[in-house]
Enzyme design. Sequence first.
Site, PDB file in Angstrom:
ATOM      1  CG  ASP A   1      49.230 -48.817-115.821  1.00 51.70           C
ATOM      2  OD1 ASP A   1      49.672 -49.643-114.994  1.00 51.70           O
ATOM      3  OD2 ASP A   1      48.759 -47.836-115.221  1.00 51.70           O
ATOM      4  CG  ASP A   2      50.777 -52.423-113.895  1.00 49.09           C
ATOM      5  OD1 ASP A   2      51.592 -52.593-112.854  1.00 49.09           O
ATOM      6  OD2 ASP A   2      49.170 -53.145-113.476  1.00 49.09           O
TER       7      ASP A   2
END
Length: 474
Positions: A248-249
């Site tokens: 994810d980020d």
Amino acid sequence: MDNFFVCFLLGLICLNLAECRSYAEQIQFPALNCRKHTAILTDFGGKGDGKTLNTNAIKSAIASLSKVASDGGAQLIVPPGKWLTGSFNLISDHFTLYIHKDAILLASQEESDYPLIDPLPSYGRGRDAVGKRYASLITGTNLTDVVITGGNGTIDGQGAIWWQKFKSKKLKYTRPYLIEILFSNQLQISHLTLTNSPSWHVHPTYCRDVIVERLTIIAPVTVPNTDGINPDSCINTRIRDSYIVSGDDCIAVKSGWDQYGIKFGMPTQHLSIKGITCISPKSAVIALGSEMSGGIQDVRAEEIVAINSESGVRIKTAVGRGAYVKDIYVRNINMNTMKYAFWMSGNYGSHPDDGYDPKALPEIKNINFRDAVGKNVTIVGDLIGIEGDPFTGICISNVTVELAKKKVVEELDLFEKAKKLPWNCSDIGGVSSRVTPTPCGLLPEKEVDCAFPSDVLPIDNVVLKTCSIGFGKK
């Protein structure tokens, strides 16, 4: 004998190593403050065999150290070994948790080892599910002067079983994070390897004066929600010199979710990011949002290396978020093999419940990108604002991007977008200067160098002290 007897009565087992022990090795490390009193986890019955649960030993050590922390501070050393533990709380101010370079803190995989706690007030519910959430592995609330550091020791979240349960919808509550510190100030998290968190790895929330640096964070790129560093409603934060591989980020800047974040009203402000390398094929190197309903302002990011990631910088928001993302400054970013270089989404519409206000429109303005290069990039800019609520004051200057070859585009499954121009824009306004390929018409050419502040944030002036601990028997 007298010294030993005093330590025994206090239940501290010789917290001051200088009085009680003699050591062969002096380990030096940088910290906000050095500590007078020291204990080792084995003093409290800890066993680093990878099998014995050490939660009670860690809690006992922290409780004992808290009794003397007001007298010059206290620190707990996790020595070499594999230390299995469930969730524990750093209850003491002026406290350091030091994880030795040959130590691995192993997170228990048993749900029962993670107490259920209330959702964050700025979220109104758990991130994964309505209602409560599991406490993080390392927690702390209302603390001052707390350091979590080491000689690049490891905290392993052992998240695989959590990922499987989440994917198969067998979890009733939100997964634990690896580190979550709330309502605290003077916080340092540094010089550690963090791996395989059940969900987010580092989550300082409602904090002030935060230093996060020299972390190696690694999770499978196929697992969602394994964000690296998520400053959330924090003021005066610096993130430095870290390497992140995530599903994810890599860095997700947040401040609360829809009506709950609006009501709580605590923004993330004065955030400095520098020297980050990120690999995230499914998400962003730096994301602003999507939970940004308390506001995000004055973010400065520079010297960023993005490799095989979905996007370099992304703003995620939607109708119902309210608040603002403004005064964002990014420079000196190097991108290689990307789907998007710059990505703004005004339709990122997941909501905590039906109680959000559809009239709560976010304000996105004064967004500055400069001095960037990209290679093997499919879409340079996908900038989509909100109809009737355009994103304004966008500035992009001195940017050169080489587009991906057709074969690479096909491998990235972007058939439709690859057929379009390298820019896709709507409901935005701003300018561009010396940008290749030529931006969309909503970013007309104007000779300008996009802004980057010349002042220094207070957190960047903080100089860590050189501290030392004795280690190893003579």
